[in-house]
Structures are given as C-alpha cells and as structure tokens.
Design a protein around this motif. Structure first.
Motif, PDB file in Angstrom:
ATOM      1  N   LEU A  24       0.831  -1.196   0.000  1.00 18.81           N
ATOM      2  CA  LEU A  24       0.000   0.000   0.000  1.00 18.81           C
ATOM      3  C   LEU A  24       0.871   1.254   0.000  1.00 18.81           C
ATOM      4  O   LEU A  24       2.044   1.220   0.392  1.00 18.81           O
ATOM      5  CB  LEU A  24      -0.926  -0.001   1.224  1.00 18.81           C
ATOM      6  N   THR A  25       0.264   2.345  -0.420  1.00 19.86           N
ATOM      7  CA  THR A  25       0.976   3.618  -0.531  1.00 19.86           C
ATOM      8  C   THR A  25       0.468   4.592   0.514  1.00 19.86           C
ATOM      9  O   THR A  25      -0.745   4.709   0.735  1.00 19.86           O
ATOM     10  CB  THR A  25       0.768   4.223  -1.930  1.00 19.86           C
ATOM     11  N   VAL A  26       1.374   5.277   1.180  1.00 18.75           N
ATOM     12  CA  VAL A  26       0.992   6.307   2.143  1.00 18.75           C
ATOM     13  C   VAL A  26       0.380   7.480   1.381  1.00 18.75           C
ATOM     14  O   VAL A  26       1.018   8.045   0.484  1.00 18.75           O
ATOM     15  CB  VAL A  26       2.210   6.779   2.959  1.00 18.75           C
ATOM     16  N   THR A  40      -2.707   7.236   6.691  1.00 13.02           N
ATOM     17  CA  THR A  40      -3.712   6.748   5.750  1.00 13.02           C
ATOM     18  C   THR A  40      -2.998   6.092   4.578  1.00 13.02           C
ATOM     19  O   THR A  40      -2.101   6.689   3.967  1.00 13.02           O
ATOM     20  CB  THR A  40      -4.608   7.892   5.244  1.00 13.02           C
ATOM     21  N   LEU A  41      -3.391   4.853   4.296  1.00 15.27           N
ATOM     22  CA  LEU A  41      -2.805   4.074   3.212  1.00 15.27           C
ATOM     23  C   LEU A  41      -3.826   3.880   2.113  1.00 15.27           C
ATOM     24  O   LEU A  41      -5.036   3.822   2.371  1.00 15.27           O
ATOM     25  CB  LEU A  41      -2.346   2.710   3.735  1.00 15.27           C
ATOM     26  N   TRP A 101       9.009   3.957  11.871  1.00 17.02           N
ATOM     27  CA  TRP A 101       8.589   4.100  10.476  1.00 17.02           C
ATOM     28  C   TRP A 101       7.494   5.156  10.350  1.00 17.02           C
ATOM     29  O   TRP A 101       7.558   6.029   9.473  1.00 17.02           O
ATOM     30  CB  TRP A 101       8.077   2.760   9.949  1.00 17.02           C
ATOM     31  N   ALA A 102       6.485   5.091  11.224  1.00 17.00           N
ATOM     32  CA  ALA A 102       5.371   6.039  11.133  1.00 17.00           C
ATOM     33  C   ALA A 102       5.840   7.466  11.372  1.00 17.00           C
ATOM     34  O   ALA A 102       5.330   8.408  10.755  1.00 17.00           O
ATOM     35  CB  ALA A 102       4.296   5.655  12.152  1.00 17.00           C
ATOM     36  N   ARG A 103       6.818   7.637  12.247  1.00 15.48           N
ATOM     37  CA  ARG A 103       7.316   8.972  12.588  1.00 15.48           C
ATOM     38  C   ARG A 103       7.907   9.675  11.379  1.00 15.48           C
ATOM     39  O   ARG A 103       7.839  10.904  11.256  1.00 15.48           O
ATOM     40  CB  ARG A 103       8.368   8.842  13.700  1.00 15.48           C
ATOM     41  N   GLY A 108       3.509   8.917  -0.488  1.00 16.34           N
ATOM     42  CA  GLY A 108       4.242   8.282  -1.565  1.00 16.34           C
ATOM     43  C   GLY A 108       5.073   7.095  -1.115  1.00 16.34           C
ATOM     44  O   GLY A 108       5.469   6.264  -1.941  1.00 16.34           O
ATOM     45  N   ASP A 109       5.358   6.999   0.195  1.00 13.54           N
ATOM     46  CA  ASP A 109       6.057   5.819   0.708  1.00 13.54           C
ATOM     47  C   ASP A 109       5.176   4.588   0.533  1.00 13.54           C
ATOM     48  O   ASP A 109       3.946   4.688   0.474  1.00 13.54           O
ATOM     49  CB  ASP A 109       6.382   5.983   2.197  1.00 13.54           C
TER      50      ASP A 109
END
Length: 257
Positions: A24-26, A40-41, A101-103, A108-109
């Motif tokens: 999934l893409t951020v 949100t993905l 990772w979330a931080r 686009g990630d």
C-alpha cells in the motif's frame, strides 16, 4: 443450579478472512496528538479488505534494526473499500520499528500490510451497555468501536494516557461517558490507576467489559472484575503488549486466573 442468565450470555463469533499481503501507498500522515500518528494508506487491493470487528489485528511490515522486515500488530482504525483507503494509528514511542517508520512516513512511501487473518465479533441481544478499558495501544480499537456503536448505545471508556494532550474525541451516535486516567508513560505497566478508578464505578451485570493494555495490567483488571462477581462470558481481555518483550502480545486472556 445453573445460572438462568447463562442462556443470554454474549457469544464471540469467529470470522475467517482470506489471508492477503498488500503493498500500500501512504497517502496522508497526521499527528492527531503529540504521541499518536495517523497514517492513511491507499491501494486498489483494498477493494477486498475485510475487518468485521473493531479490535481486529493486521500486520504492518517495516524495516527492523538490521534492515530486514519485521511485522507488528496494529488495528484497522478505519477503512473504506470503495475509496481504497485504510487508516492506522501508531503510538509514537522511542522503542519499536513500526513507531520509527510512522514517525518519518511521507506521502508516496510504500509499506506491506498483511491481514486481518480473522475477526472475533462480540454478539448478544442481552448486552445493554459497554465498558471499554485500555491504554494508548488500545485507543484505535476503542475509538473505532465507539464510533461504530448504534445510536444511543450506553458506553463508558476508561483509558490511561500520558496527559490531557493525549485525550481524543470521537464522532459517535452512542451515549458516551469518557473517563481519562493521566499517568507517566513509564508507569504504563502499573495496573493501580485502573483498579483505583474501577473501585469508584458500578459495573451492571448486563455490561460487556472489553479490556486491552499491557498484558499484566489487563490480567489484573480482568481478575478485579471477576472478583466483583462479573461473569467471565461478559468480558474479553487482551494484552496488546508485554513489558520488556518486543511484539509480546497476548491476544486472549480468557483462560488466565
């Protein structure tokens, strides 16, 4: 003699889902409180995503300390299959690869997400009210459940967070009484604040009690409520994390003392 209430006990219906891993893409990152990051993905593969219970778990795969992927459990905070969107809330703490990772996540990630493998749906016409107890890690499940309750459903939440800035508000049609406990994050494995608060609360026999926190905290809360005479079939308790152990969740404390 068998308790006549037993025939009206709630049940937990198990629902199995097709196990899938989705890349999934951020699409958005928002810090909703100082210590909670909402990601949100998006992705077309979410068209088949299923989550039947607010406390479902999925695996988020992120780079570990050695660069190899590691999976961590998170709650689907919200999802929209038509829009191809999935929302996950991350507690921002010093330890943990998923929090790191979330931080730093940016639109686009990409990230790999697996599951949920299944759902445990709590059902029962005799449930007249709910008591939801937890800490920061349980807030995504508590928030989703509160928002999904039907109009007028009586629900009380008892949640421990670091301070007033970590309190959240929920858009809900339920009749919500929200109680917040403020304690230092370093004391997150201490059940005392919960037990003290529970001593001041009445728990009616037709209340379903849902608990999720550090494993020993959840176990102590469960024991306290059972000692007050509440039937264990009217409660679900989980350890969402275990002090001193990475990825040390105890999904079900049903058989615990």
């Amino acid at each position: 003699m068998e308790d006549p209430r037993a025939s009206n006990d709630p049940t937990i219906r198990r629902v199995r889902h097709e196990m899938m891993r989705r890349e999934l893409t951020v699409s958005a990152v928002e810090r909703i409180t100082p210590a909670m990051v909402r990601v949100t993905l998006s992705g077309a593969s979410l068209a088949s995503f299923a989550s039947a219970s607010p406390d479902d778990h999925l695996k988020v795969f992120v780079p570990g300390a050695d660069g190899e992927p590691v999976g961590r459990d998170y709650t689907p905070r919200h999802f929209d299959t038509e829009a191809g969107a999935l929302v996950i809330d991350f507690v921002d703490h010093d330890a943990g690869p998923a929090a790191a990772w979330a931080r730093t996540a940016r639109a686009g990630d990409t990230v790999l997400v697996g599951g949920p493998r299944g759902s445990a749906v709590i059902e029962g016409d005799a449930i007249a009210r709910w008591l939801l107890i937890g800490d920061e890690t349980a807030l995504p499940a508590i928030g989703r459940r509160i928002e999904e309750f039907g109009p007028g459903t009586p629900v009380t939440s008892l949640v421990a967070v670091a301070g007033p800035a970590e309190e959240q508000t929920f858009a809900t049609a339920a009749r919500l009484t929200a109680r917040w406990l403020h304690r230092d994050p370093g004391a997150a494995a201490d059940p005392a604040p919960y037990l003290a608060a529970l001593e001041t609360m009445e728990i009616a026999h037709d209340t379903f009690v849902w608990v999720a926190a550090e494993a020993e905290v959840a176990r102590a809360i469960r024991r306290h409520i059972l000692e007050r005479g509440h039937r264990k079939t009217w409660m679900k308790a989980s350890g969402y994390w275990a002090a001193g152990r990475a990825d040390g969740a105890v999904k079900n404390l049903e058989d615990a003392a």
